[in-house]
Design an enzyme around this catalytic site. Structure first.
Site, PDB file in Angstrom:
ATOM      1  N   CYS A 121       0.800  -1.230   0.000  1.00  0.00           N
ATOM      2  CA  CYS A 121       0.000   0.000   0.000  1.00  0.00           C
ATOM      3  C   CYS A 121       0.831   1.279   0.000  1.00  0.00           C
ATOM      4  O   CYS A 121       0.392   2.304  -0.510  1.00  0.00           O
ATOM      5  CB  CYS A 121      -0.981   0.006   1.163  1.00  0.00           C
ATOM      6  SG  CYS A 121      -0.220  -0.204   2.779  1.00  0.00           S
ATOM      7  N   LYS A 194      -5.462  -8.067  11.675  1.00  0.00           N
ATOM      8  CA  LYS A 194      -5.426  -6.630  11.400  1.00  0.00           C
ATOM      9  C   LYS A 194      -6.833  -6.175  11.018  1.00  0.00           C
ATOM     10  O   LYS A 194      -7.402  -6.647  10.040  1.00  0.00           O
ATOM     11  CB  LYS A 194      -4.449  -6.345  10.260  1.00  0.00           C
ATOM     12  CG  LYS A 194      -4.290  -4.866   9.965  1.00  0.00           C
ATOM     13  CD  LYS A 194      -3.205  -4.657   8.937  1.00  0.00           C
ATOM     14  CE  LYS A 194      -3.042  -3.199   8.582  1.00  0.00           C
ATOM     15  NZ  LYS A 194      -1.997  -2.999   7.578  1.00  0.00           N
ATOM     16  N   ARG A 204      -1.815   7.100   7.802  1.00  0.00           N
ATOM     17  CA  ARG A 204      -2.143   7.079   6.368  1.00  0.00           C
ATOM     18  C   ARG A 204      -1.901   8.432   5.725  1.00  0.00           C
ATOM     19  O   ARG A 204      -1.474   8.531   4.591  1.00  0.00           O
ATOM     20  CB  ARG A 204      -3.604   6.684   6.164  1.00  0.00           C
ATOM     21  CG  ARG A 204      -3.744   5.201   6.218  1.00  0.00           C
ATOM     22  CD  ARG A 204      -5.089   4.752   5.757  1.00  0.00           C
ATOM     23  NE  ARG A 204      -5.255   3.363   6.124  1.00  0.00           N
ATOM     24  CZ  ARG A 204      -6.402   2.747   6.167  1.00  0.00           C
ATOM     25  NH1 ARG A 204      -7.515   3.393   5.871  1.00  0.00           N
ATOM     26  NH2 ARG A 204      -6.459   1.478   6.499  1.00  0.00           N
ATOM     27  N   ARG A 216     -10.651  -1.010   2.583  1.00  0.00           N
ATOM     28  CA  ARG A 216      -9.853  -2.235   2.762  1.00  0.00           C
ATOM     29  C   ARG A 216     -10.649  -3.358   3.414  1.00  0.00           C
ATOM     30  O   ARG A 216     -10.088  -4.303   3.938  1.00  0.00           O
ATOM     31  CB  ARG A 216      -8.608  -1.909   3.589  1.00  0.00           C
ATOM     32  CG  ARG A 216      -7.658  -1.012   2.821  1.00  0.00           C
ATOM     33  CD  ARG A 216      -6.385  -0.724   3.600  1.00  0.00           C
ATOM     34  NE  ARG A 216      -5.438  -0.047   2.725  1.00  0.00           N
ATOM     35  CZ  ARG A 216      -4.642   0.951   3.098  1.00  0.00           C
ATOM     36  NH1 ARG A 216      -4.660   1.374   4.332  1.00  0.00           N
ATOM     37  NH2 ARG A 216      -3.825   1.510   2.238  1.00  0.00           N
ATOM     38  N   LYS A 247      -3.715  -5.735  15.566  1.00  0.00           N
ATOM     39  CA  LYS A 247      -3.653  -4.311  15.222  1.00  0.00           C
ATOM     40  C   LYS A 247      -5.041  -3.805  14.857  1.00  0.00           C
ATOM     41  O   LYS A 247      -5.700  -4.457  14.048  1.00  0.00           O
ATOM     42  CB  LYS A 247      -2.702  -4.140  14.032  1.00  0.00           C
ATOM     43  CG  LYS A 247      -2.509  -2.706  13.580  1.00  0.00           C
ATOM     44  CD  LYS A 247      -1.575  -2.636  12.388  1.00  0.00           C
ATOM     45  CE  LYS A 247      -1.396  -1.198  11.929  1.00  0.00           C
ATOM     46  NZ  LYS A 247      -0.550  -1.059  10.761  1.00  0.00           N
ATOM     47  N   TYR A 312       4.290   4.260  19.248  1.00  0.00           N
ATOM     48  CA  TYR A 312       4.950   5.540  19.024  1.00  0.00           C
ATOM     49  C   TYR A 312       5.371   6.177  20.357  1.00  0.00           C
ATOM     50  O   TYR A 312       6.116   7.128  20.380  1.00  0.00           O
ATOM     51  CB  TYR A 312       4.019   6.501  18.287  1.00  0.00           C
ATOM     52  CG  TYR A 312       3.634   6.053  16.896  1.00  0.00           C
ATOM     53  CD1 TYR A 312       4.441   6.349  15.808  1.00  0.00           C
ATOM     54  CD2 TYR A 312       2.467   5.335  16.677  1.00  0.00           C
ATOM     55  CE1 TYR A 312       4.093   5.946  14.530  1.00  0.00           C
ATOM     56  CE2 TYR A 312       2.108   4.927  15.403  1.00  0.00           C
ATOM     57  CZ  TYR A 312       2.924   5.235  14.327  1.00  0.00           C
ATOM     58  OH  TYR A 312       2.569   4.825  13.078  1.00  0.00           O
TER      59      TYR A 312
HETATM   60 ZN   LIG Z   1      -0.815  -2.258   3.374  1.00  0.00          ZN
END
Ligand SMILES: [Zn+2]
Length: 324
Positions: A121, A194, A204, A216, A247, A312
Protein backbone atom coordinates in the site's frame (compact mmCIF):
# COMPACT_ATOMS: atom_id res chain seq x y z
CA UNK A 1 3.42 -28.44 10.02
CA UNK A 2 6.84 -28.69 11.65
CA UNK A 3 10.53 -28.53 10.74
CA UNK A 4 11.85 -27.08 8.44
CA UNK A 5 8.99 -24.56 8.26
CA UNK A 6 9.15 -24.05 12.01
CA UNK A 7 12.50 -23.30 13.55
CA UNK A 8 12.18 -22.12 17.17
CA UNK A 9 15.90 -21.24 17.11
CA UNK A 10 15.06 -18.32 14.79
CA UNK A 11 13.93 -16.38 17.83
CA UNK A 12 17.03 -17.22 19.89
CA UNK A 13 19.67 -16.33 17.34
CA UNK A 14 21.08 -13.13 18.78
CA UNK A 15 21.33 -11.10 21.95
CA UNK A 16 18.89 -8.59 20.49
CA UNK A 17 16.34 -11.27 19.70
CA UNK A 18 16.67 -13.03 23.06
CA UNK A 19 16.43 -9.71 24.84
CA UNK A 20 13.23 -8.91 23.03
CA UNK A 21 11.48 -11.70 24.87
CA UNK A 22 13.10 -11.12 28.21
CA UNK A 23 10.23 -10.57 30.64
CA UNK A 24 9.94 -8.01 33.37
CA UNK A 25 7.31 -5.54 34.47
CA UNK A 26 7.17 -2.76 31.89
CA UNK A 27 10.15 -4.16 30.04
CA UNK A 28 12.35 -1.67 28.32
CA UNK A 29 12.92 -4.44 25.86
CA UNK A 30 9.95 -5.82 24.05
CA UNK A 31 8.85 -2.34 23.10
CA UNK A 32 9.34 -1.38 19.49
CA UNK A 33 9.41 1.92 17.76
CA UNK A 34 8.10 2.55 14.31
CA UNK A 35 10.20 4.57 11.88
CA UNK A 36 9.28 5.54 8.37
CA UNK A 37 11.71 6.48 5.68
CA UNK A 38 11.58 8.33 2.41
CA UNK A 39 14.14 9.63 0.00
CA UNK A 40 15.74 13.03 0.38
CA UNK A 41 16.93 15.08 3.28
CA UNK A 42 13.90 17.27 3.48
CA UNK A 43 11.26 14.59 3.38
CA UNK A 44 10.23 14.83 7.01
CA UNK A 45 6.50 15.46 7.12
CA UNK A 46 4.53 16.42 10.12
CA UNK A 47 1.02 15.06 10.34
CA UNK A 48 -1.57 17.75 9.85
CA UNK A 49 -4.21 16.26 12.16
CA UNK A 50 -1.70 15.06 14.72
CA UNK A 51 -0.36 17.53 17.26
CA UNK A 52 2.96 15.73 17.53
CA UNK A 53 5.44 14.37 15.12
CA UNK A 54 4.92 11.02 13.50
CA UNK A 55 7.31 11.87 10.78
CA UNK A 56 8.44 10.26 7.62
CA UNK A 57 12.14 10.67 7.97
CA UNK A 58 14.88 10.89 5.43
CA UNK A 59 16.92 7.87 4.49
CA UNK A 60 19.59 9.37 6.69
CA UNK A 61 17.46 8.15 9.56
CA UNK A 62 20.20 5.79 10.55
CA UNK A 63 21.16 8.70 12.77
CA UNK A 64 17.92 8.39 14.67
CA UNK A 65 18.40 4.63 14.60
CA UNK A 66 21.76 5.23 16.22
CA UNK A 67 20.01 7.10 18.99
CA UNK A 68 17.62 4.17 19.47
CA UNK A 69 20.64 1.95 19.74
CA UNK A 70 22.21 4.17 22.38
CA UNK A 71 19.06 4.12 24.50
CA UNK A 72 19.65 0.40 24.73
CA UNK A 73 15.93 -0.19 24.62
CA UNK A 74 13.68 0.34 21.66
CA UNK A 75 16.23 -1.40 19.59
CA UNK A 76 13.69 -2.38 17.00
CA UNK A 77 12.63 -0.49 13.99
CA UNK A 78 10.09 -0.70 11.26
CA UNK A 79 10.47 0.92 7.91
CA UNK A 80 8.13 2.08 5.27
CA UNK A 81 8.57 4.04 2.09
CA UNK A 82 6.77 6.24 -0.37
CA UNK A 83 7.39 5.48 -4.02
CA UNK A 84 4.21 4.92 -5.98
CA UNK A 85 3.19 2.90 -9.04
CA UNK A 86 0.32 0.48 -9.84
CA UNK A 87 2.10 -2.73 -8.79
CA UNK A 88 4.41 -1.45 -6.09
CA UNK A 89 7.45 -2.42 -8.18
CA UNK A 90 9.66 0.10 -6.42
CA UNK A 91 9.37 -2.02 -3.28
CA UNK A 92 11.51 -4.81 -4.69
CA UNK A 93 14.83 -3.40 -5.85
CA UNK A 94 18.17 -3.26 -4.11
CA UNK A 95 18.04 0.49 -4.50
CA UNK A 96 14.65 0.74 -2.77
CA UNK A 97 14.42 3.17 0.09
CA UNK A 98 13.85 0.47 2.71
CA UNK A 99 16.62 -1.76 1.39
CA UNK A 100 19.07 1.14 1.42
CA UNK A 101 18.03 2.19 4.90
CA UNK A 102 18.65 -1.33 6.21
CA UNK A 103 22.04 -1.38 4.55
CA UNK A 104 22.92 1.98 6.11
CA UNK A 105 22.08 0.61 9.54
CA UNK A 106 24.08 -2.53 8.94
CA UNK A 107 27.07 -0.54 7.71
CA UNK A 108 26.92 1.64 10.81
CA UNK A 109 27.07 -1.60 12.83
CA UNK A 110 24.22 -0.52 15.09
CA UNK A 111 22.91 -3.03 17.56
CA UNK A 112 19.40 -2.95 16.23
CA UNK A 113 16.85 -5.58 15.52
CA UNK A 114 15.52 -4.56 12.13
CA UNK A 115 11.93 -5.52 11.38
CA UNK A 116 10.53 -4.55 8.02
CA UNK A 117 6.95 -3.92 7.09
CA UNK A 118 6.08 -6.00 4.02
CA UNK A 119 3.11 -4.65 2.08
CA UNK A 120 2.25 -2.86 -1.15
CA UNK A 121 0.00 0.00 0.00
CA UNK A 122 2.83 2.41 0.58
CA UNK A 123 4.22 1.74 -2.91
CA UNK A 124 1.05 1.59 -4.99
CA UNK A 125 -0.53 4.67 -6.52
CA UNK A 126 -4.02 3.30 -5.75
CA UNK A 127 -3.10 2.82 -2.07
CA UNK A 128 -4.32 -0.78 -1.75
CA UNK A 129 -2.28 -3.54 -0.14
CA UNK A 130 -2.36 -5.74 -3.25
CA UNK A 131 -2.41 -5.41 -7.02
CA UNK A 132 -5.68 -4.54 -8.74
CA UNK A 133 -7.25 -6.89 -11.29
CA UNK A 134 -10.76 -6.35 -12.66
CA UNK A 135 -11.38 -3.63 -10.13
CA UNK A 136 -10.57 -5.88 -7.17
CA UNK A 137 -7.56 -6.43 -4.94
CA UNK A 138 -6.22 -9.67 -6.41
CA UNK A 139 -5.05 -12.04 -3.69
CA UNK A 140 -2.96 -14.64 -5.48
CA UNK A 141 -1.34 -12.23 -7.93
CA UNK A 142 -0.09 -10.23 -4.94
CA UNK A 143 1.62 -13.12 -3.15
CA UNK A 144 4.68 -13.39 -5.41
CA UNK A 145 5.34 -9.64 -5.14
CA UNK A 146 5.12 -9.74 -1.34
CA UNK A 147 7.46 -12.74 -1.25
CA UNK A 148 9.98 -10.95 -3.47
CA UNK A 149 9.74 -7.83 -1.33
CA UNK A 150 10.41 -9.85 1.83
CA UNK A 151 13.33 -11.55 0.10
CA UNK A 152 14.83 -8.18 -0.86
CA UNK A 153 14.57 -7.03 2.76
CA UNK A 154 16.28 -10.22 3.94
CA UNK A 155 19.05 -9.70 1.40
CA UNK A 156 19.53 -6.14 2.61
CA UNK A 157 19.96 -7.38 6.17
CA UNK A 158 16.56 -7.39 7.89
CA UNK A 159 16.25 -9.66 10.94
CA UNK A 160 12.50 -10.10 10.77
CA UNK A 161 9.95 -9.48 8.02
CA UNK A 162 6.43 -8.43 8.99
CA UNK A 163 3.72 -8.84 6.35
CA UNK A 164 0.87 -6.41 7.04
CA UNK A 165 -1.22 -6.81 3.89
CA UNK A 166 -3.80 -9.41 5.04
CA UNK A 167 -3.74 -11.38 1.77
CA UNK A 168 -4.53 -15.07 2.26
CA UNK A 169 -1.49 -17.31 1.97
CA UNK A 170 1.16 -14.62 2.15
CA UNK A 171 3.02 -16.05 5.12
CA UNK A 172 3.41 -19.38 3.34
CA UNK A 173 4.56 -17.69 0.14
CA UNK A 174 7.13 -15.60 2.02
CA UNK A 175 8.39 -18.57 4.09
CA UNK A 176 8.83 -20.67 0.97
CA UNK A 177 10.71 -17.95 -0.90
CA UNK A 178 12.97 -17.13 2.05
CA UNK A 179 13.80 -20.80 2.54
CA UNK A 180 14.49 -21.32 -1.15
CA UNK A 181 17.09 -18.58 -0.96
CA UNK A 182 18.71 -19.85 2.23
CA UNK A 183 17.12 -17.27 4.51
CA UNK A 184 15.58 -19.98 6.68
CA UNK A 185 16.72 -18.09 9.80
CA UNK A 186 14.82 -14.91 9.01
CA UNK A 187 11.72 -14.86 11.21
CA UNK A 188 8.21 -13.81 10.19
CA UNK A 189 6.13 -11.54 12.40
CA UNK A 190 2.68 -11.71 10.88
CA UNK A 191 0.10 -8.98 11.21
CA UNK A 192 -2.32 -11.86 11.63
CA UNK A 193 -5.33 -10.03 13.04
CA UNK A 194 -5.43 -6.63 11.40
CA UNK A 195 -8.74 -4.86 11.65
CA UNK A 196 -10.21 -2.34 9.25
CA UNK A 197 -9.94 0.58 11.67
CA UNK A 198 -10.43 4.31 11.83
CA UNK A 199 -7.43 4.52 14.14
CA UNK A 200 -4.95 4.35 11.23
CA UNK A 201 -5.85 7.87 10.08
CA UNK A 202 -2.77 9.89 11.09
CA UNK A 203 -0.30 7.37 9.67
CA UNK A 204 -2.14 7.08 6.37
CA UNK A 205 -1.97 10.80 5.97
CA UNK A 206 1.79 10.82 6.62
CA UNK A 207 2.46 7.88 4.30
CA UNK A 208 -0.09 9.07 1.76
CA UNK A 209 -1.31 5.51 1.64
CA UNK A 210 -5.07 5.97 1.92
CA UNK A 211 -6.89 3.90 -0.74
CA UNK A 212 -7.74 6.00 -3.78
CA UNK A 213 -10.97 4.03 -4.34
CA UNK A 214 -13.06 1.75 -2.16
CA UNK A 215 -11.78 0.65 1.22
CA UNK A 216 -9.85 -2.23 2.76
CA UNK A 217 -12.79 -4.20 4.10
CA UNK A 218 -12.33 -7.04 1.61
CA UNK A 219 -9.02 -7.95 3.22
CA UNK A 220 -8.77 -6.31 6.65
CA UNK A 221 -11.12 -7.66 9.29
CA UNK A 222 -14.45 -6.45 10.58
CA UNK A 223 -14.04 -4.83 14.04
CA UNK A 224 -16.80 -6.97 15.57
CA UNK A 225 -15.28 -10.31 14.64
CA UNK A 226 -13.08 -12.25 17.09
CA UNK A 227 -13.66 -15.71 15.61
CA UNK A 228 -12.03 -14.60 12.37
CA UNK A 229 -8.99 -13.30 14.26
CA UNK A 230 -8.39 -16.74 15.74
CA UNK A 231 -8.79 -18.31 12.31
CA UNK A 232 -6.34 -15.86 10.74
CA UNK A 233 -3.77 -16.50 13.49
CA UNK A 234 -4.19 -20.27 13.13
CA UNK A 235 -3.66 -20.12 9.37
CA UNK A 236 -0.62 -17.86 9.62
CA UNK A 237 0.99 -20.14 12.18
CA UNK A 238 0.32 -23.17 9.98
CA UNK A 239 1.98 -21.34 7.11
CA UNK A 240 5.07 -20.67 9.19
CA UNK A 241 4.65 -17.39 11.10
CA UNK A 242 6.97 -17.26 14.12
CA UNK A 243 5.03 -14.49 15.88
CA UNK A 244 1.66 -12.83 15.40
CA UNK A 245 0.37 -9.31 15.89
CA UNK A 246 -3.02 -7.78 16.67
CA UNK A 247 -3.65 -4.31 15.22
CA UNK A 248 -4.88 -1.86 16.49
CA UNK A 249 -4.39 -2.52 20.21
CA UNK A 250 -6.61 -0.50 22.52
CA UNK A 251 -10.05 -1.35 21.16
CA UNK A 252 -8.86 -4.95 20.68
CA UNK A 253 -7.38 -5.95 24.04
CA UNK A 254 -9.84 -8.84 24.22
CA UNK A 255 -8.55 -10.10 20.89
CA UNK A 256 -4.98 -9.99 22.19
CA UNK A 257 -6.09 -12.00 25.24
CA UNK A 258 -7.99 -14.55 23.13
CA UNK A 259 -4.98 -15.04 20.85
CA UNK A 260 -2.62 -15.24 23.85
CA UNK A 261 -4.77 -17.95 25.45
CA UNK A 262 -5.30 -19.95 22.27
CA UNK A 263 -1.77 -20.04 20.84
CA UNK A 264 1.61 -20.60 22.41
CA UNK A 265 3.63 -18.09 20.37
CA UNK A 266 4.82 -14.51 20.96
CA UNK A 267 1.90 -12.12 20.53
CA UNK A 268 2.35 -8.49 19.53
CA UNK A 269 0.13 -5.44 20.01
CA UNK A 270 0.32 -2.57 17.55
CA UNK A 271 -0.53 0.68 19.32
CA UNK A 272 -1.38 2.64 16.15
CA UNK A 273 -1.08 6.31 15.20
CA UNK A 274 -4.67 7.29 16.02
CA UNK A 275 -4.38 5.81 19.50
CA UNK A 276 -1.17 7.75 20.02
CA UNK A 277 -2.66 10.98 18.65
CA UNK A 278 -5.63 10.82 21.03
CA UNK A 279 -3.39 10.67 24.07
CA UNK A 280 -1.05 13.38 22.79
CA UNK A 281 -3.88 15.74 21.90
CA UNK A 282 -5.56 15.34 25.29
CA UNK A 283 -2.23 15.75 27.10
CA UNK A 284 -1.47 18.93 25.19
CA UNK A 285 -4.79 20.36 26.27
CA UNK A 286 -3.98 19.47 29.86
CA UNK A 287 -6.87 17.01 30.04
CA UNK A 288 -4.79 14.12 31.27
CA UNK A 289 -1.40 13.22 32.73
CA UNK A 290 0.48 11.85 29.73
CA UNK A 291 3.08 9.78 31.57
CA UNK A 292 0.56 8.18 33.85
CA UNK A 293 -1.86 7.38 31.04
CA UNK A 294 0.76 6.02 28.65
CA UNK A 295 2.26 3.71 31.26
CA UNK A 296 -1.27 2.57 32.08
CA UNK A 297 -1.95 1.86 28.41
CA UNK A 298 1.28 -0.09 27.93
CA UNK A 299 0.62 -2.04 31.12
CA UNK A 300 -2.89 -2.81 29.88
CA UNK A 301 -1.56 -4.21 26.63
CA UNK A 302 0.89 -6.36 28.56
CA UNK A 303 -1.83 -7.53 30.90
CA UNK A 304 -3.95 -8.50 27.90
CA UNK A 305 -1.10 -10.79 26.87
CA UNK A 306 1.09 -8.81 24.49
CA UNK A 307 4.78 -9.63 24.71
CA UNK A 308 5.76 -7.33 21.88
CA UNK A 309 4.39 -3.78 21.94
CA UNK A 310 4.85 -1.61 18.93
CA UNK A 311 4.15 1.97 19.93
CA UNK A 312 4.95 5.54 19.02
CA UNK A 313 5.22 6.16 22.77
CA UNK A 314 8.32 3.92 22.92
CA UNK A 315 10.86 6.74 23.31
CA UNK A 316 8.91 8.32 26.15
CA UNK A 317 8.33 5.02 27.90
CA UNK A 318 12.07 4.33 27.66
CA UNK A 319 12.80 7.60 29.37
CA UNK A 320 10.17 7.18 32.07
CA UNK A 321 11.01 3.59 32.89
CA UNK A 322 14.69 4.47 33.11
CA UNK A 323 13.89 7.26 35.53
CA UNK A 324 11.83 4.97 37.78
ZN1 LIG B 1 -0.81 -2.26 3.37
Amino acid sequence: MSFPTHRPRRLRRSEALRGWFERRVLPRRGLSIRCSCARGRKSARKLAPCPVSINSQSIRLWKSAARCSRWGFPDHTFWSARNKDPRGASSLGKEGVVQRAIEAIRKAKLKLLVITDVCLCEYTDHGHCGVIENGEVANDATLAILAQQALSHARAGADIVAPSDMMDGRVGAIRETLDEHKFENIAILSYAAKYCSGFYGPFREAAQSAPQFGDRRSYQMDPGNVREALKEVELDLEEGADMVMVKPALAYLDVIRRVRDAFDVPVGAYNVSGEYAMVKAAAQKGWLDEQRVVLEIVTGMQRAGAEIILTYHAKDVARWVKAC
